[in-house]
Write an enzyme that holds these catalytic residues in place. Structure first.
Site, mmCIF file in Angstrom:
data_model
loop_
_atom_site.group_PDB
_atom_site.id
_atom_site.type_symbol
_atom_site.label_atom_id
_atom_site.label_comp_id
_atom_site.label_asym_id
_atom_site.label_seq_id
_atom_site.Cartn_x
_atom_site.Cartn_y
_atom_site.Cartn_z
ATOM 1 N N SER A 16 9.327 7.138 19.561
ATOM 2 C CA SER A 16 10.790 7.174 19.627
ATOM 3 C C SER A 16 11.234 8.555 20.086
ATOM 4 C CB SER A 16 11.384 6.877 18.250
ATOM 5 O OG SER A 16 12.778 7.133 18.236
ATOM 6 N N TYR A 64 11.950 8.522 9.277
ATOM 7 C CA TYR A 64 11.612 7.855 10.529
ATOM 8 C C TYR A 64 11.334 8.880 11.622
ATOM 9 C CZ TYR A 64 11.951 4.918 14.662
ATOM 10 O OH TYR A 64 11.680 4.278 15.852
#
Length: 257
Positions: A154, A167
């Site tokens: 990501s 995350y």
């Protein structure tokens, strides 16, 4: 045998190859399964709780022999069993796509809301799980001498912006882990991260399409990323980036700028 391998090999053909995709029953994983199957690969569709989705996807993919496989990121024994199942059914694995992941939307400023259980679950699923999967499939991937591991990362790994601090940390770990693994798994295995910004899936609980469109509007290209856009980047990394390993391919409409 020479210590050097010949370059100029051209695109990596997926005809006759086997691709294992964790988190393959939905979202980016399912889109990737469709693209790799269209290119000729046989797909082992990894799932955790989505067995019905995996079975339905296997039935609709082009080609034959696609197999749903239980690959839960939190269970290393089950992951090893999955590798044994793939070996028993196909005798090979040429591509491994680590697409399984989890998150929870937690405001970064609310440190108390990010409890230990949530933090641990995110790191186990997003970091230890992919490592355990690579570890389990490495012997099978090495056997063919020309394999690829793609980790779905990501943009949060480099910006520190995302659904939660945990995350962001997990995806930074994935990218660094990819560099370490690329050093030790070559020359038989390439390792590449594909790092999208917000994608129009239901991955982040509570983030609807409007939120993704808002982020896309702030990028130079102003394009909403769909799961298939990421799948196309995975396909390109597998088939054409023949001399790339230990690196990250950003797919973000220029959001990092």
């Amino acid at each position: 045998m020479s210590e050097f391998r010949q370059g100029g090999q051209g695109p990596y053909s997926l005809q006759g190859r086997v691709a294992v995709i964790t988190g393959g029953s939905s979202g980016i994983g399912a889109a990737t399964a469709r693209r790799l199957a269209e290119a000729g690969a046989t797909i082992a569709i990894g799932y955790n709780a989505g067995r019905d989705r995996a079975e339905a996807l296997a039935a609709e993919l082009p080609g034959t022999g696609h197999l749903p496989v239980h690959i839960p990121m939190g269970d290393s024994d089950a992951i090893r069993a999955a590798a044994a199942l793939v070996e028993a059914n196909f005798g090979r694995a040429d591509v491994l796509v680590n697409s399984a992941g989890v998150t929870r939307a937690v405001p970064h400023a609310d440190l108390d809301a990010l409890d230990d259980a949530t933090f641990d679950n995110i790191l186990i699923t997003n970091v230890r799980g992919p490592f355990a999967t690579i570890r389990a499939f490495a012997p099978l991937l090495r056997r063919g001498g020309d394999a690829v591991v793609i980790n779905i990362s990501s943009l949060s790994a480099s910006t520190g912006l995302g659904s939660s601090i945990a995350y962001c940390a997990s995806k930074a770990a994935v990218d660094t882990m990819g560099m370490s693994l690329a050093r030790v798994l070559g020359p038989e295995i390439r390792v590449i991260s594909v790092s999208p910004a917000a994608v129009a899936t239901d991955f982040v609980p509570g983030r609807g399409r409007a939120g993704v469109e808002k982020q896309a509007a702030a990028t130079p290209l102003k394009i909403v990323a769909e799961a298939d856009d990421v799948a196309m980047a995975v396909l390109a990394a597998v088939t054409h980036l023949r001399l790339s390993t230990g690196t990250t391919l950003v797919v973000d409409s220029g959001r990092h700028l």
